[in-house]
Design an enzyme around this catalytic site. Structure first.
Site, PDB file in Angstrom:
ATOM      1  N   ALA A  70      40.655  39.396  35.139  1.00 21.16           N
ATOM      2  CA  ALA A  70      39.562  39.315  34.157  1.00 21.16           C
ATOM      3  C   ALA A  70      38.364  38.649  34.812  1.00 21.16           C
ATOM      4  CB  ALA A  70      40.013  38.519  32.931  1.00 21.16           C
ATOM      5  N   CYS A  71      37.194  39.190  34.569  1.00 19.07           N
ATOM      6  CA  CYS A  71      35.962  38.643  35.137  1.00 19.07           C
ATOM      7  C   CYS A  71      35.706  37.238  34.592  1.00 19.07           C
ATOM      8  CB  CYS A  71      34.782  39.539  34.784  1.00 19.07           C
ATOM      9  SG  CYS A  71      33.180  38.773  35.140  1.00 19.07           S
ATOM     10  N   ILE A  72      35.454  36.299  35.494  1.00 18.05           N
ATOM     11  CA  ILE A  72      35.322  34.890  35.061  1.00 18.05           C
ATOM     12  C   ILE A  72      34.113  34.664  34.154  1.00 18.05           C
ATOM     13  CG2 ILE A  72      34.138  34.177  37.210  1.00 18.05           C
ATOM     14  CD1 ILE A  72      35.740  31.482  36.840  1.00 18.05           C
ATOM     15  N   ALA A  94      34.804  36.244  30.823  1.00 17.14           N
ATOM     16  CA  ALA A  94      35.917  35.566  30.158  1.00 17.14           C
ATOM     17  C   ALA A  94      35.495  34.208  29.594  1.00 17.14           C
ATOM     18  CB  ALA A  94      37.082  35.393  31.125  1.00 17.14           C
ATOM     19  N   PHE A 146      39.127  43.691  34.218  1.00 19.42           N
ATOM     20  CA  PHE A 146      38.708  43.620  32.817  1.00 19.42           C
ATOM     21  C   PHE A 146      37.322  42.988  32.740  1.00 19.42           C
ATOM     22  CE2 PHE A 146      43.285  43.751  33.002  1.00 19.42           C
ATOM     23  CZ  PHE A 146      43.632  44.631  31.988  1.00 19.42           C
TER      24      PHE A 146
END
Lengths: 130, 121, 101
Positions: free
Chosen positions: A77-79, A82, A39
């Protein structure tokens, strides 16, 4: 066949997350292996535990979590994306001195490298966005 | 990793109005770190990303577009810009902040076809 | 192997389908999804371009999205309809896959 799925939009505003979900589910039901659903951009908003849709509508977040549980699906999810948008796991929250975290069950937060790695390993990469 | 994959990141959206250009650039830089065969393609409004003299101070956002000039340092050397997209916007390579290879649509289509992975946003 | 393009925008609002067609080599498969299925309709301002594209390309449209939009009786002949399973099959049969967003 090994698939990697990239979701670039959050739930509800755009159809991308719905289409990505139906595609991923169909692929799994056909016996394909989905290495990872990643994501990115507003797609990280699919990972919020604080989404409360009305009862007569689909629950996009919970639907992803349930599919992940059923098929041991890796939802990442991409840090950077996010943190920018207020999606944090407990570790991130602690690191930034925040008292609450909001990552939905069965999601994890990690770096963009996880997308690239999954793309390298997959036979096909499919992107859903707007 | 035994074999390098051909990975193209396609940029079709203008910068600043939405975050796609900025985050796609971040994706390009990370992808390059994996020692793969990386190509960036700019077409349609994506060509606006490379225009020189972008100054975001008046809108108080981060000027990520400076990083395009650093792409060769990340060993991203294949940067394609589509000729038809430039022409439709009254731009020439002299208007761009980075050295690029200008390809016509047919050639770009051939290059897309040769990829293993195509990312877009 | 032939490639697969997906398009999710109405051709009357955005240029995604038009641009996609400009970059489609002979034999390329195009799958219209989400608002992209409006591009599969007969008798629109975009229909002539699509009819021309059908001469050299394989064009598919996602049936659930067509039904959701109530245009099931207005689809141009020659466009093949698929469900989500058919979408998965198209991805498996083509490479690379690119989304025109």
């Amino acid at each position: 066949m090994k698939f990697t799925v990239l979701v670039n939009e959050g739930p509800y505003t755009h159809q991308a997350s719905d289409t990505a979900f139906h595609f991923t589910k169909a692929a799994l039901e056909k016996g394909h292996h989905v290495l990872r659903v990643f994501f990115y951009h507003d797609g990280v908003l699919n990972a919020t535990a604080l989404s409360v849709p009305p009862r007569d509508d689909r629950d996009v977040v919970k639907r992803w979590s349930t599919l992940a549980q059923q098929y041991q699906l890796d939802l990442v999810a991409c840090i950077a994306a996010a943190e920018r948008r207020g999606i944090l796991d407990s570790e991130d929250a602690k690191r930034h001195g925040l008292e609450m975290d909001n990552l939905a069950p069965r999601f994890r937060i990690s770096g963009l490298g996880q997308l690239v790695e999954a793309a390298i390993q997959a036979d096909r990469v499919v992107v859903f966005g707007d | 990793m035994a074999t390098k994959k051909k990975i193209m990141i396609v940029n079709r959206k203008a910068p600043h109005g939405t975050i796609y250009a900025f985050e796609s650039l971040e994706m390009a830089l990370i992808t390059a770190a994996f020692d793969q065969d990386v190509t960036l393609a700019f077409l349609d409004d994506g060509v606006y990303q490379l225009v020189k003299n972008q100054d975001t101070r008046p809108i108080e956002t981060k000027n990520f577009t400076r990083a395009y000039r650093a792409l060769p340092d990340y060993e991203i050397e294949k940067i394609y810009v589509e000729r038809e997209s430039l022409n439709a916007r009254g731009l020439t390579p002299a208007d761009l902040a980075v050295a690029v290879e200008v390809l016509d649509a047919d050639t770009l289509a051939q290059r897309i076809m040769q990829q293993d992975v195509v990312f877009s946003a | 192997m032939a490639m697969l393009y997906t398009v999710n925008k109405s051709p009357l609002e955005r240029n995604a389908l038009e641009s996609c067609l400009r970059h489609a080599t002979v034999g390329t498969a195009i799958l219209l999804i989400e608002d992209g299925v409006y591009g599969a309709m007969a008798q629109t301002a975009f229909t002539p371009a699509l009819e021309q594209a059908l001469q050299k390309l394989h064009i598919y449209a996602l049936k659930p999205d067509i039904e959701a939009r109530g245009i099931q009786d207005k689809i141009l002949p020659g466009i093949a309809l698929v469900d989500y399973g058919g979408f998965v099959d198209l991805v498996a049969q083509h490479s690379p896959v690119m989304a025109w967003l």
